[in-house]
Design an enzyme around this catalytic site. Structure first.
Site, short mmCIF file in Angstrom:
data_model
loop_
_atom_site.label_atom_id
_atom_site.label_comp_id
_atom_site.label_asym_id
_atom_site.label_seq_id
_atom_site.Cartn_x
_atom_site.Cartn_y
_atom_site.Cartn_z
CG HIS A 101 -1.97 1.06 1.16
ND1 HIS A 101 -1.73 2.36 1.55
CD2 HIS A 101 -3.26 1.02 0.73
CE1 HIS A 101 -2.83 3.08 1.36
NE2 HIS A 101 -3.78 2.29 0.88
CD GLU A 169 -5.48 1.47 -2.88
OE1 GLU A 169 -6.57 1.46 -2.30
OE2 GLU A 169 -4.39 1.35 -2.30
#
Length: 258
Positions: A101, A169
């Site tokens: 992430h 993302e």
């Protein structure tokens, strides 16, 4: 076979323990009974904090809803204070785990080599990596495709075979008031899907979008991605269920097109 339609949600560190358990109870009372989740048309996974993983496994026991973790160690055991291994996550019933992430990369200095090592750790322990990729700055979609496909290739180099969920993302959209523009997501999503389809030993892999994702977005993307990875918008159970409705419509549209 069409790629699976997937909807996941991460609680990050927004909830304390009691609030997290309350959210799990609320969602466990509704998501497993959603028709598209119950019959497997939509894959639903939830990612709470480490301390809430066993409670989440218990809350969703007997249903198709899967539980993941927000990170894992590169190693399976040893003197690694503060780390949690993929082996232990699998042992307690987790099936998915976030890898790479943007916040892990930015705040904790995780390099592409670390992301690759964690991807290998997830796959060798039978976990589905939710591999987060994204360009750091806004750029034209073709350049973004080149950037994120390179990140996927680096993470999967030398990794054991197994399914991967690629979560696109764009870093500049994470935490923003709005997601990236639909035309940008569409072009990058389609490029990623084409690239992922070329990997050998990755049957069932798919591409979902995260980054200020919420209700209404999946419909606007018109099948360019295979689902959503929801953040803060999914902390409202009603909003999370609304995204499941959109995912069901996507799954049905793909089934009708076969």
């Amino acid at each position: 076979m069409p790629a699976p339609v997937s909807v996941g949600v991460s609680l990050k560190m927004y909830f304390g323990h009691a609030d997290g358990l309350h959210w799990l109870r609320e969602v466990a009372a509704r998501a497993p009974a959603h028709p598209a989740v119950a019959d497997g048309r939509v894959e639903c996974f939830v990612i709470p904090s480490y301390l809430q993983v066993p409670a989440a496994v218990a809350a969703f026991a007997g249903s198709r809803v899967r539980v993941g973790a927000q990170d894992l160690a590169t190693e399976d055991r040893g003197a690694f204070t503060g780390e949690v291994s993929g082996a232990e996550l699998a042992e307690v019933g987790a099936t998915h785990v976030e890898v790479g992430h943007a916040e892990r990369r930015r705040l904790f200095g995780e390099t592409e080599d670390v992301v690759a090592a964690k991807t290998r750790a997830a796959l060798r322990n039978g976990l589905v990596p939710v591999l987060c990729v994204g360009e750091g700055e806004r750029m034209p979609p073709p350049d973004a495709v080149t950037e994120v496909v390179g990140q996927v290739q680096g993470a999967l180099s030398g990794a054991p075979s197994g399914r991967v969920i690629v979560a696109y993302e764009p870093v500049w959209a994470i935490g923003a008031p709005e997601p990236a523009p639909a035309d940008h997501i569409t072009e990058v999503g389609l490029g990623l899907r084409a690239a992922v389809a070329e990997f050998e030993g990755r049957d069932g892999s798919n591409v979902i979008y995260g980054g200020s994702a919420g209700p209404g977005l999946l419909t606007a993307l018109d099948g360019a991605v295979d689902g959503l990875f929801v953040g803060r918008f999914g902390h409202d159970p009603d909003a999370f269920l609304a995204v499941l409705d959109e995912a069901a419509a996507l799954a049905d549209a793909r089934g009708a097109a076969r």
